[in-house]
Scaffold this active site. Sequence first.
Site, PDB file in Angstrom:
ATOM      1  N   LEU A  17       0.791  -1.234   0.124  1.00  0.00           N
ATOM      2  CA  LEU A  17       0.101  -0.004   0.005  1.00  0.00           C
ATOM      3  C   LEU A  17       0.830   1.315   0.010  1.00  0.00           C
ATOM      4  O   LEU A  17       0.546   2.214  -0.222  1.00  0.00           O
ATOM      5  CB  LEU A  17      -0.791   0.114   1.193  1.00  0.00           C
ATOM      6  CG  LEU A  17      -2.224  -0.871   1.270  1.00  0.00           C
ATOM      7  CD1 LEU A  17      -2.956  -0.937   2.500  1.00  0.00           C
ATOM      8  CD2 LEU A  17      -3.159  -0.477   0.073  1.00  0.00           C
ATOM      9  N   ARG A  18       2.218   1.186   0.274  1.00  0.00           N
ATOM     10  CA  ARG A  18       3.012   2.318   0.357  1.00  0.00           C
ATOM     11  C   ARG A  18       2.535   3.372   1.542  1.00  0.00           C
ATOM     12  O   ARG A  18       2.052   2.870   2.619  1.00  0.00           O
ATOM     13  CB  ARG A  18       3.062   3.081  -1.137  1.00  0.00           C
ATOM     14  CG  ARG A  18       3.385   2.201  -2.169  1.00  0.00           C
ATOM     15  CD  ARG A  18       4.610   1.245  -2.122  1.00  0.00           C
ATOM     16  NE  ARG A  18       4.954   0.737  -3.462  1.00  0.00           N
ATOM     17  CZ  ARG A  18       5.326  -0.543  -3.669  1.00  0.00           C
ATOM     18  NH1 ARG A  18       6.316  -1.037  -2.553  1.00  0.00           N
ATOM     19  NH2 ARG A  18       5.865  -0.833  -4.721  1.00  0.00           N
ATOM     20  N   ASN A  42       7.600  -3.492   3.512  1.00  0.00           N
ATOM     21  CA  ASN A  42       8.907  -2.728   2.968  1.00  0.00           C
ATOM     22  C   ASN A  42       8.885  -1.470   2.762  1.00  0.00           C
ATOM     23  O   ASN A  42       9.056  -0.816   1.727  1.00  0.00           O
ATOM     24  CB  ASN A  42       9.109  -3.601   1.672  1.00  0.00           C
ATOM     25  CG  ASN A  42       8.150  -3.590   0.633  1.00  0.00           C
ATOM     26  OD1 ASN A  42       7.073  -3.386   0.789  1.00  0.00           O
ATOM     27  ND2 ASN A  42       8.862  -3.683  -0.448  1.00  0.00           N
ATOM     28  N   LYS A 100       7.627 -10.855   7.595  1.00  0.00           N
ATOM     29  CA  LYS A 100       8.031 -10.848   6.326  1.00  0.00           C
ATOM     30  C   LYS A 100       9.543 -11.245   6.248  1.00  0.00           C
ATOM     31  O   LYS A 100      10.489 -10.514   6.779  1.00  0.00           O
ATOM     32  CB  LYS A 100       7.473  -9.913   5.427  1.00  0.00           C
ATOM     33  CG  LYS A 100       8.188  -9.828   4.099  1.00  0.00           C
ATOM     34  CD  LYS A 100       7.258 -10.524   3.266  1.00  0.00           C
ATOM     35  CE  LYS A 100       7.942 -10.698   1.505  1.00  0.00           C
ATOM     36  NZ  LYS A 100       7.202 -10.331   0.655  1.00  0.00           N
ATOM     37  N   HIS A 175       3.879 -15.065  -3.746  1.00  0.00           N
ATOM     38  CA  HIS A 175       3.909 -14.955  -5.165  1.00  0.00           C
ATOM     39  C   HIS A 175       4.677 -16.218  -6.024  1.00  0.00           C
ATOM     40  O   HIS A 175       5.677 -15.882  -6.673  1.00  0.00           O
ATOM     41  CB  HIS A 175       4.628 -13.591  -5.593  1.00  0.00           C
ATOM     42  CG  HIS A 175       5.877 -12.882  -4.733  1.00  0.00           C
ATOM     43  ND1 HIS A 175       6.839 -13.868  -4.496  1.00  0.00           N
ATOM     44  CD2 HIS A 175       5.661 -12.104  -4.067  1.00  0.00           C
ATOM     45  CE1 HIS A 175       7.490 -13.124  -3.701  1.00  0.00           C
ATOM     46  NE2 HIS A 175       6.881 -12.081  -3.440  1.00  0.00           N
ATOM     47  N   LEU A 220       9.031  -8.806  -9.282  1.00  0.00           N
ATOM     48  CA  LEU A 220      10.004  -9.992  -8.925  1.00  0.00           C
ATOM     49  C   LEU A 220       8.961 -10.639  -7.886  1.00  0.00           C
ATOM     50  O   LEU A 220       8.370 -10.149  -6.956  1.00  0.00           O
ATOM     51  CB  LEU A 220      10.837  -9.195  -8.009  1.00  0.00           C
ATOM     52  CG  LEU A 220      12.024  -8.576  -9.000  1.00  0.00           C
ATOM     53  CD1 LEU A 220      13.234  -8.041  -8.319  1.00  0.00           C
ATOM     54  CD2 LEU A 220      12.790  -9.913  -9.833  1.00  0.00           C
ATOM     55  N   HIS A 252       4.231   1.667  -8.382  1.00  0.00           N
ATOM     56  CA  HIS A 252       5.306   2.570  -8.435  1.00  0.00           C
ATOM     57  C   HIS A 252       4.886   3.722  -9.405  1.00  0.00           C
ATOM     58  O   HIS A 252       4.208   3.355 -10.518  1.00  0.00           O
ATOM     59  CB  HIS A 252       6.764   1.814  -9.085  1.00  0.00           C
ATOM     60  CG  HIS A 252       7.222   0.991  -8.104  1.00  0.00           C
ATOM     61  ND1 HIS A 252       8.105   1.294  -7.126  1.00  0.00           N
ATOM     62  CD2 HIS A 252       7.173  -0.449  -8.001  1.00  0.00           C
ATOM     63  CE1 HIS A 252       8.344   0.165  -6.527  1.00  0.00           C
ATOM     64  NE2 HIS A 252       7.739  -0.987  -7.008  1.00  0.00           N
ATOM     65  N   ALA A 264      10.884  -3.058  -9.964  1.00  0.00           N
ATOM     66  CA  ALA A 264       9.856  -4.222  -9.676  1.00  0.00           C
ATOM     67  C   ALA A 264       8.546  -3.828  -9.374  1.00  0.00           C
ATOM     68  O   ALA A 264       8.550  -3.489  -8.407  1.00  0.00           O
ATOM     69  CB  ALA A 264      10.611  -5.304  -9.445  1.00  0.00           C
TER      70      ALA A 264
HETATM   71  O1  DOR Z   1       7.800  -6.742  -7.843  1.00  0.00           O
HETATM   72  C1  DOR Z   1       8.008  -6.586  -6.808  1.00  0.00           C
HETATM   73  N1  DOR Z   1       7.531  -5.444  -6.089  1.00  0.00           N
HETATM   74  N2  DOR Z   1       8.451  -7.339  -6.042  1.00  0.00           N
HETATM   75  C2  DOR Z   1       8.691  -7.490  -4.621  1.00  0.00           C
HETATM   76  O2  DOR Z   1       8.953  -8.461  -4.070  1.00  0.00           O
HETATM   77  C3  DOR Z   1       8.540  -6.096  -3.918  1.00  0.00           C
HETATM   78  C4  DOR Z   1       7.518  -5.447  -4.734  1.00  0.00           C
HETATM   79  C5  DOR Z   1       7.590  -3.809  -4.296  1.00  0.00           C
HETATM   80  O3  DOR Z   1       7.792  -3.475  -3.152  1.00  0.00           O
HETATM   81  O4  DOR Z   1       7.592  -3.007  -5.260  1.00  0.00           O
HETATM   82 ZN    ZN Z   2       5.363  -7.955  -2.886  1.00  0.00          ZN
END
Ligand code: DOR
Ligand code: ZN
Length: 347
Positions: A17-18, A42, A100, A175, A220, A252, A264
């Site tokens: 969700l950022r 993250n 995680k 995933h 990813l 993103h 990614a």
């Molecule tokens: O594609 C991805 N984006 N894979 C991940 O593991 C992290 C994620 C991201 O936080 O953008």
């Molecule tokens: Zn993820």
Amino acid sequence: MTDRITIPRPDDWHLHLRDGAVLEAVLADTARHFGRAIVMPNLVPPVTSGAAADAYRARILAALPAGSDFTPLMTLYLTEATSADDVRSAANTGIVHAVKLYPAGATTNSEAGVRDIETVYPVLEAMSEIGLPLLVHGEVVDSGVDIFDREAVFLDRVLAPLRARFADLKIVLEHVTTKDGVDFVQCAGPNTAGTITPHHLMINRNALFNKGLRPHFYCLPVAKREHHRLALVEAATGGGEQFFLGTDSAPHPDKDKETACGCAGIYVAPVTMTCLAQVFDDAGKISNLEKFVSLNGPGFYGLPVNDATLTLERCVDPAIFPVSISAGADTITLFDPGVPLHWMVAD
Ligand code: DOR
Ligand code: ZN
């Protein structure tokens, strides 16, 4: 032919969700269709304590549209400095539902992750006692391993020994992108589950290079060969309790994806239910959609199935979605599988 299905409200067991303007922009797209979501930790800096998870949860709740009953399920980011007491006290808050594991350097904002898995064994022991699931980004960080093999190698080098050592630990291979991952989960017993994304069910690695470089298909773990995609479709649509939805919706700003070193992540949340209905319908398994999106996840996490429902309808004309949404001054492009989608969520 089934033209309309009503299922318990789905949940998303893996979501980014950022924060800030992006959180404000994307949250409604998930809250519209999903009852709950496991929220990835993250951020920068990562969510490494119960207090940080609580503060992030408050920011999410504050950004929800009025009247929404969406519930964020928070996670902790495992580092080599995380202690058993950290996870115990985080679990005691009642708002942290999983921890995680990012192998350090494997993906976006994973630098604070784990380099040597054995350093976190005492934490895994505590999680096993509490019943707190470990969510695993399953790729080795080794430039000597081909990027398309990093999941399969991770299973052998890291996950198989982990699974054997901590038999009672609940583990989610997130995933899943390979037949190897599907097979691993299926053979690993009921304490192991796998999440699958809508995009890995719809594209293979050719999509990344279709008449040019396609950054909006880059995530990813990266999409693999067609036979892996077919194994994922079989696992997701087959109804087995060990597989459930984790969208990995990972927004993103376009400027960070359409560049020389694009990041990614695929923004898939708004189109997820439409894509999944199409995939399940094409497989002749629309009746199993509710297992994948509404029943199997709560079963694994020991949570109740949502009381509310969601209805999907077949549509004659293909569903139309915006190309992108705005987030502050930026735009974020939605996942577009490039095939007609004949299902829509009913209002
Ligand atoms: O594609 C991805 N984006 N894979 C991940 O593991 C992290 C994620 C991201 O936080 O953008
Ligand atoms: Zn993820």
